[in-house]
Design a protein around this motif. Structure first.
Motif, PDB file in Angstrom:
ATOM      1  N   PHE A   5      -2.400   3.782  -4.441  1.00  0.00           N
ATOM      2  CA  PHE A   5      -1.874   3.358  -3.151  1.00  0.00           C
ATOM      3  C   PHE A   5      -1.331   1.929  -3.287  1.00  0.00           C
ATOM      4  N   PRO A   6      -0.080   1.768  -3.720  1.00  0.00           N
ATOM      5  CA  PRO A   6       0.459   0.432  -3.958  1.00  0.00           C
ATOM      6  C   PRO A   6       0.479  -0.461  -2.713  1.00  0.00           C
ATOM      7  N   LYS A   7       0.828   0.105  -1.565  1.00  0.00           N
ATOM      8  CA  LYS A   7       0.930  -0.704  -0.345  1.00  0.00           C
ATOM      9  C   LYS A   7      -0.442  -0.983   0.269  1.00  0.00           C
ATOM     10  N   ASN A   8      -1.378  -0.070   0.108  1.00  0.00           N
ATOM     11  CA  ASN A   8      -2.716  -0.176   0.691  1.00  0.00           C
ATOM     12  C   ASN A   8      -3.745  -0.205  -0.435  1.00  0.00           C
ATOM     13  N   ALA A   9      -3.730  -1.274  -1.211  1.00  0.00           N
ATOM     14  CA  ALA A   9      -4.581  -1.372  -2.394  1.00  0.00           C
ATOM     15  C   ALA A   9      -6.064  -1.303  -2.060  1.00  0.00           C
TER      16      ALA A   9
END
Length: 176
Positions: A5-9
């Motif tokens: 989850f790149p945006k929600n690490a």
């Protein structure tokens, strides 16, 4: 460490399978009350052949691809959309009443995160109803919801590459 989850690490768990909706690609309306959708699955046949000089091993290449039918279920209500669509393929009046123009539909399956943001979107192409269950087995001793179902034949599906990972810090989206 990468979580997928790149945006929600901060997120460590994958999406749940209980938040989804089915939308008509033609008018953008949500198909009412769908509580269960079977898996999207495609299978590519394997074509095996041997080269004349190397008969001890097989070479494999892809053959024909088929897309499994999708089954949708919902609790019985007074909404007649499932039945109307099923009747386009085979109405009680017989073959002459079949709707050869409108029986195939484009659908969109949207998978949402727990907050209600669309996380994944799939386009289901050239869908038509091959089975319709109007009333389930009725059992006076059961403690269950009466469910109707349709089996939808599809000629293909694809993931929408433009649907990006939602920002989970953003507000809850408005109901559509």
């Amino acid at each position: 460490m990468a979580t997928g989850f790149p945006k929600n690490a901060h997120r460590v768990d994958p999406y749940k399978n209980y938040k989804f909706r089915v939308v008509s690609a033609v008018d953008g309306k949500t198909v009412l009350g769908v509580s269960k959708v079977s898996a999207l699955k495609r299978t590519t046949q394997v074509v095996t052949y041997r080269s004349g000089g190397d008969n001890s091993t097989d070479t494999k290449s892809p053959g024909r691809t088929t897309y499994d039918a999708v089954t949708m279920e919902r609790g019985i209500t007074h909404d007649l959309e499932f039945e109307k669509w099923a009747n386009m393929v085979h109405p009680y009046a017989g073959d002459t009443a079949m709707d050869l123009v409108n029986y195939k539909k484009e659908l969109i399956l949207e998978v949402m995160n727990e907050k209600g943001h669309v996380a994944l979107r799939y386009f289901l192409h050239k869908c038509w109803v091959s089975e319709f269950t109007a009333v389930p087995v009725l059992d006076a001793s059961a403690n269950a919801i009466a469910v109707e179902s349709i089996k939808i034949e599809i000629e293909g599906w694809e993931r929408d590459p433009d649907t990006k990972e939602p920002d989970e810090a953003s507000p809850v989206p408005a109901a559509s």
